[in-house]
Design a protein around this motif. Structure first.
Motif, short mmCIF file in Angstrom:
data_model
loop_
_atom_site.label_atom_id
_atom_site.label_comp_id
_atom_site.label_asym_id
_atom_site.label_seq_id
_atom_site.Cartn_x
_atom_site.Cartn_y
_atom_site.Cartn_z
N HIS A 164 4.33 -5.78 -11.20
CA HIS A 164 4.28 -5.42 -9.78
C HIS A 164 4.85 -4.01 -9.57
CE1 HIS A 164 3.47 -9.48 -8.01
NE2 HIS A 164 3.90 -9.85 -9.20
N TYR A 165 4.59 -3.48 -8.37
CA TYR A 165 5.22 -2.25 -7.90
C TYR A 165 5.79 -2.55 -6.52
CZ TYR A 165 3.14 0.09 -11.85
OH TYR A 165 2.81 0.45 -13.14
N ASP A 166 6.97 -2.01 -6.24
CA ASP A 166 7.76 -2.43 -5.08
C ASP A 166 7.53 -1.55 -3.86
OD1 ASP A 166 9.57 -4.07 -3.81
OD2 ASP A 166 11.03 -3.98 -5.45
N ILE A 174 0.87 -1.18 0.00
CA ILE A 174 0.00 0.00 0.00
C ILE A 174 0.90 1.23 0.00
CG2 ILE A 174 -1.79 1.29 1.21
CD1 ILE A 174 -2.75 -1.34 2.41
N GLY A 175 0.69 2.12 -0.96
CA GLY A 175 1.55 3.28 -1.12
C GLY A 175 1.40 4.29 0.01
N VAL A 176 2.32 5.24 0.03
CA VAL A 176 2.33 6.27 1.07
C VAL A 176 1.04 7.08 1.05
CG1 VAL A 176 3.56 8.29 1.94
CG2 VAL A 176 4.85 6.41 0.94
N ILE A 177 0.50 7.35 -0.15
CA ILE A 177 -0.73 8.13 -0.26
C ILE A 177 -1.94 7.24 -0.49
CG2 ILE A 177 0.45 10.22 -1.01
CD1 ILE A 177 -0.40 9.60 -3.87
N GLY A 178 -1.79 5.94 -0.24
CA GLY A 178 -2.95 5.05 -0.24
C GLY A 178 -3.15 4.19 -1.47
N THR A 179 -2.24 4.22 -2.42
CA THR A 179 -2.40 3.40 -3.62
C THR A 179 -2.31 1.92 -3.27
OG1 THR A 179 -1.33 5.13 -4.93
CG2 THR A 179 -1.51 2.96 -5.94
N LEU A 180 -3.28 1.14 -3.73
CA LEU A 180 -3.22 -0.31 -3.57
C LEU A 180 -2.48 -0.89 -4.77
CD1 LEU A 180 -6.81 -1.24 -2.35
CD2 LEU A 180 -4.79 -0.74 -0.99
N GLU A 222 7.79 9.20 -6.08
CA GLU A 222 7.68 8.21 -7.15
C GLU A 222 6.25 7.68 -7.27
OE1 GLU A 222 10.78 5.87 -8.96
OE2 GLU A 222 10.10 4.20 -7.71
N GLU A 223 5.57 7.53 -6.14
CA GLU A 223 4.19 7.05 -6.18
C GLU A 223 3.31 7.96 -7.04
OE1 GLU A 223 0.54 5.75 -3.17
OE2 GLU A 223 2.33 6.74 -2.37
N GLN A 224 3.48 9.26 -6.89
CA GLN A 224 2.70 10.20 -7.70
C GLN A 224 3.01 10.04 -9.18
OE1 GLN A 224 2.78 14.28 -6.16
NE2 GLN A 224 3.33 13.48 -4.16
N THR A 225 4.29 9.84 -9.50
CA THR A 225 4.68 9.63 -10.89
C THR A 225 4.08 8.35 -11.45
OG1 THR A 225 6.78 10.80 -10.55
CG2 THR A 225 6.65 9.31 -12.44
#
Length: 512
Positions: A414-416, A354-360, A485-488
């Protein structure tokens, strides 16, 4: 002498009883296991620091339980907390905290989600399992309330969200439910890059995130020179000097002639660049429109009757000249007729990281997979997705799909994530020698097409690689643990770039 014998017997019994009790306790102690990588935190709560990760399948002694969180023994000297819904206790699922039905108030009203990445949960609280994440602008029906939590109905199912992230459509709703009417919210734009989002209105307060230049945020409260904002599911404080107010009526857009394509069914096209404006028409996935202007994160588009409408940037994708090149490559001998299995990692009960801003991760994996599949099908390839929606697929089943279709190439997307939030970049994996050629070709194309850090092509024993007889590669396309990076990674531009790069990597692989 008699008294001495009694004293000896008493001492033996004192030492014996604790030893026996300790033996019984250790023999009957509950254990906790995980069938996926689970973060271990220093205190109960998703906002607490990550101090390590559980090893898959390893049994950890359970110390205590607290409101859906379990404290486990990591080492002889270290303990930590894990979310109960992510693990099993003695081989069985941990029961979730029951919903207090007497606190629920029934409703039937409409609302709009005002933040991207809003987590839809099984119950009214952060201790309940995440079902999926929802995008900004989606209209929902409120079914009931429980304190500050609302049960809502969406196209993806029903669940619970916090009321801070909903805009009620009927002002009377708040009066009926006893909720105070929320003040009118202001829109602003970030004027500097990577500004600090803080926990409180002070330069000494904890930094809880970073926001990029040009980001449009919502101001929900002001205090002196500080603004309390909502941004991608997070709430925090930024200095007002770093913001520019964005009055919708006075904003001037940037001219454009781009063609945009919808990525969701039942997308609302509105009369103005705001989620509160009137819906002019509803369009579906794949429909295209000519954009004439960009206002913050909205496109002004030309409609078939000559009138104009507005559509949110986060629910469309721009058509790219590269897509035209791909579309004209349907007779390519390199991809036409090739069987390519695309494996969007995780899904269903397994959200991935789960990303810093909530991305699953599971949602972003699927988004990338569907975009890539579209490009490959246009080129004449036979494309199979191991999952096309939010369902759980065991790892061996994914491998079986690869074998059943005799895949010419199997790509797991995947995303790490890592504890160090500064780490970024792309890593490609293989297991056998015949898989290395595919992984190397894909990795080279991705690195050349993006500005991501090259973290190399590596060998790994991932099940989807080790058990796979076909040419296969697992791609980690960026770090959701890195806020910038999550935003990108979430941007349409990156998704277009990365999927086009994978497309060309496959094209090069088959042309060798």
């Amino acid at each position: 002498m008699k008294n001495i014998r009694w004293m000896l017997l008493l001492l033996v019994s004192i030492f014996f009883i604790p030893t026996y009790n300790q033996y019984v306790s250790a023999e009957n102690q509950s254990t906790v296991q995980a069938n996926t990588v689970v973060n271990v935190r220093d205190n109960p709560g998703l906002d607490q620091n990550v101090i390590g990760k559980m090893e898959i399948g390893k049994a950890y002694p359970l110390i205590k339980e607290e409101e859906g969180w379990l404290e486990i023994q990591i080492t002889s000297s270290l303990t930590g907390w894990v979310a109960g819904y992510l693990v099993t206790k003695n081989g069985e699922n941990v029961e979730e905290k029951p919903i207090e039905e007497e606190k629920i108030t029934s409703l039937s009203n409409k609302a709009t989600i005002i933040e991207n990445g809003l987590r839809l949960r099984k119950g009214p609280g952060t201790n309940y399992q995440v079902i999926t994440s929802l995008g900004k602008g989606i209209e929902v029906t409120i079914l009931s309330t429980n304190g500050e939590w609302y049960q809502i109905k969406t196209d993806l199912g029903s669940g619970w969200v916090h009321n801070d992230y909903l805009l009620l459509k009927d002002p009377q709703t708040q009066a009926d439910t006893g909720e105070p009417e929320k003040p009118k919210q202001q829109i602003a734009t970030v004027t500097e890059d990577q500004i600090n989002l803080r926990s409180n209105p002070s330069t000494s307060a904890e930094i809880i995130g970073k926001i990029s230049i040009g980001t449009v945020i919502t101001i929900i409260e002001e205090e002196s020179n500080w603004a309390k904002i909502q941004y991608s599911g997070n709430i925090g404080w930024v200095h007002k000097d770093l913001l520019k107010n964005s009055d919708l009526e006075s904003r001037k857009g940037k001219k454009t002639d781009k063609t945009i394509k919808l990525v969701y069914d039942r997308t609302n096209i509105r009369s103005d660049a705001t989620v509160n404006s009137k819906v002019l028409l509803v369009a579906n996935n794949g429909e295209t429109f000519q954009a004439v202007e960009i206002i913050d994160d909205w496109y002004k588009i030309k409609l078939s009757d000559g009138e104009f409408g507005y559509i949110a940037e986060w629910i469309v994708e721009e058509t790219d000249p590269l897509d035209q090149q791909i579309a004209s490559a349907t007779n390519s001998a390199d991809l036409k007729g090739k069987t390519i299995v695309i494996d969007p990692g995780h899904g269903g009960k397994d959200s991935g990281t789960i990303g810093v801003i909530g991305t699953l991760e599971k949602d972003l994996n699927l988004r990338t997979a569907q975009l890539l599949a579209s490009k490959l099908k246009t080129a004449g390839a036979k494309v199979i997705l191991t999952r096309s929606n939010d369902i759980f697929i065991p790892l061996q089943n994914r491998v079986d799909i690869s074998h059943f279709y005799h895949a010419d190439a199997f790509i797991s997307l995947h995303y790490d994530s890592i504890n160090d939030s500064s780490v970024n970049g792309v890593t490609s994996y293989y297991y056998t020698a015949n898989q290395k050629k595919l992984a190397t070709s894909l990795h080279k194309s991705i690195i050349e097409a993006t500005d991501r850090k090259d973290r190399g092509v590596r060998q790994n024993t991932f099940v989807v690689l080790k058990e796979n007889r076909q040419a296969a590669s697992l791609l980690e396309l960026g770090y959701l643990s890195n806020p910038a990076e999550e935003q990108t990674l979430l941007s349409s531009k990156y998704q277009e770039t990365i999927t086009t790069a994978i497309y060309h990597g496959l094209e090069n692989y088959f042309s060798y």
